[in-house]
Each structure stands twice: as structure tokens, then as C-alpha cells.
Design an enzyme around this catalytic site. Structure first.
Site, PDB file in Angstrom:
ATOM      1  N   HIS A 156       0.826  -1.216   0.000  1.00  0.00           N
ATOM      2  CA  HIS A 156       0.000   0.000   0.000  1.00  0.00           C
ATOM      3  C   HIS A 156       0.856   1.260   0.000  1.00  0.00           C
ATOM      4  O   HIS A 156       2.073   1.216   0.195  1.00  0.00           O
ATOM      5  CB  HIS A 156      -0.952  -0.004   1.206  1.00  0.00           C
ATOM      6  CG  HIS A 156      -0.258   0.032   2.543  1.00  0.00           C
ATOM      7  ND1 HIS A 156       0.288   1.165   3.089  1.00  0.00           N
ATOM      8  CD2 HIS A 156      -0.036  -0.951   3.460  1.00  0.00           C
ATOM      9  CE1 HIS A 156       0.814   0.911   4.267  1.00  0.00           C
ATOM     10  NE2 HIS A 156       0.631  -0.385   4.525  1.00  0.00           N
ATOM     11  N   CYS A 182       3.073  -5.047   6.667  1.00  0.00           N
ATOM     12  CA  CYS A 182       2.701  -4.648   5.300  1.00  0.00           C
ATOM     13  C   CYS A 182       3.881  -3.996   4.590  1.00  0.00           C
ATOM     14  O   CYS A 182       4.869  -3.591   5.211  1.00  0.00           O
ATOM     15  CB  CYS A 182       1.512  -3.691   5.329  1.00  0.00           C
ATOM     16  SG  CYS A 182      -0.066  -4.524   5.649  1.00  0.00           S
TER      17      CYS A 182
END
Length: 238
Positions: A184, A200
């Protein structure tokens, strides 16, 4: 005997004296308090010089001022973390994503011994992981809902945050398999090249937008190991 001439002279003298007395009295009164004979006539205002005519000026609206950009990718990036095409020997098919966790790089395989390399942020100590996943979903300006285990560690986090420039997931997100990990964007580009996340993979908003346009659902993602000490797959969110 009544003398007519004497009477006439006397009358003239009296009349002249009366007129003289009246004139004297009127002059004294006038000097004491001037009388306005016609009060309904008001004096005209003083005349002013005519003003010069101003040249015609067409109406002009205030120019539109664009709001300051909320994209934080203007942070100066070290040259090695800037998006660039590099030599990269691999047997993986073009379109494969390879996460080089130790060196904080993401490679998008182009084929013919080349790849597009991006600088990334990865999991901090204890939150790295490795394995093979695939892109299961894509989202633009994704919302963020921290999982319960993350809120337990950081109770000050919001329970839900709508997508937008202030959202820590940034401009785009590519979800990895059935895990809660994702590739992301970020509103903290200064963390690129660092081990700071909860698992992440972070990219600048500009880079994640570029990668997002290249990637399809089903794209293979290979995450290389950092150390033997790593979080269980799916135990963190970013």
C-alpha cells in the site's frame, strides 16, 4: 387765525422725523440680530470641481487558488529508493512481484533480465514474514480498519478510518491472499527504506499508483525472508 402754510410746514417736519426715527430703529435692530426675510430659500452647497473620468475596468474575478497538495511524496528520496529499471536475473515470469525484505526493495519483473525497482518500507523487528502470495484484491484510496490484535498493542488507534490523504494506507492498496497484509501507499514517505511497519509493504503514493496500474488480481507475490524471527502470517496489518 389758522395758517395753512404753517400747518403744512409742521406736518412735513413731523413726517420727516417719523421716517428718520423708523430708519434709525430698523438699522439698530438689523445690527442687533439680522432677520432672514425668506427662510424657505436654502443656500446652495458649495460647488466642487468635476472629477476626471476613470477608464473602464472590466470585472475580474479572483484567480482560483488550488488547495495545497496533501500528497507527502515531495519528501526527497535517496537515489537508490527512487523508481528505476535495473538488471535483475530471475526465473520468475514477467509481472511477478518480488519483495526483497532485507534491502527494502520491491521488484516488478519485466523480463529479459530486467525489473522495475521501487524503494519500500517493511516490517519492523518481529513483524517481518516471508512466503508466496497473490494479489487477491485492489483498492483505490482504501479505508483502514486495524485488527483487534493491533488495537491491543496500540489502543490509541482509530477503529476505522475512511480512505483519503490522511489515511496511513495511502493512495492504493493491493491485498495479499487471505492475509491482512497488503502492499500500500503511505502518508509518511520518510519511512521508505526503513523497517517500521507491522508487516505490510509500504510505498510512496506515487510509486504505489504506478505499480497498481501494472498489477492485476492474481499477480504472484514472493516475499523473501528477513530473519528466522518473524511474525506469523496474517498477524499484523501494516
Amino acid at each position: 387765525m389758522f395758517n395753512l402754510d404753517t400747518f403744512k410746514n409742521y406736518s412735513r417736519a413731523v413726517a420727516f422725523g417719523a421716517v428718520a426715527f423708523s430708519a434709525f430703529a430698523f438699522a439698530g435692530a438689523a445690527n442687533a440680530a439680522p432677520v432672514q426675510l425668506f427662510p424657505f430659500f436654502q443656500p446652495l452647497p458649495p460647488m466642487t470641481a468635476p472629477q476626471p473620468l476613470q477608464p473602464y475596468q472590466p470585472y475580474q474575478t479572483t484567480p482560483y487558488q488550488a488547495a495545497p497538495s496533501e500528497d507527502q511524496d515531495a519528501v526527497e528520496m535517496p537515489a537508490r529508493f527512487r523508481r528505476q529499471t535495473v538488471s535483475y536475473a530471475t526465473r520468475e515470469a514477467p509481472g511477478t512481484i518480488i519483495i526483497d525484505t532485507p534491502n527494502t526493495y520491491l521488484y516488478y519483473v519485466l523480463g529479459n533480465g530486467q525489473a522495475l525497482r521501487y524503494g519500500i518500507g517493511v516490517g519492523r523487528d518481529g513483524f517481518t514474514w516471508s512466503g508466496i502470495q497473490s494479489v487477491s484484491r485492489k483498492a483505490e484510496w482504501p479505508a483502514w480498519t486495524p485488527p483487534a490484535e493491533m488495537i491491543a498493542r496500540q489502543p490509541y488507534l482509530p477503529r476505522h478510518m475512511a480512505g483519503g490523504p490522511g489515511n496511513p494506507l495511502g493512495a492504493r492498496a493491493m491485498y495479499l491472499g487471505s492475509t491482512i497484509y497488503r502492499i500500500h501507499g503511505t502518508n509518511a514517505p520518510e519511512t521508505i527504506g526503513k523497517h517500521v511497519s507491522s508487516g505490510c509493504i509500504r510505498m510512496t503514493n506515487d510509486d504505489v499508483t504506478d505499480l497498481y496500474a501494472r498489477v492485476n488480481v492474481g499477480t504472484k507475490v514472493i516475499v523473501l525472508p528477513m530473519t528466522e524471527r518473524r511474525a506469523e502470517l496474517g498477524a499484523a496489518t501494516r
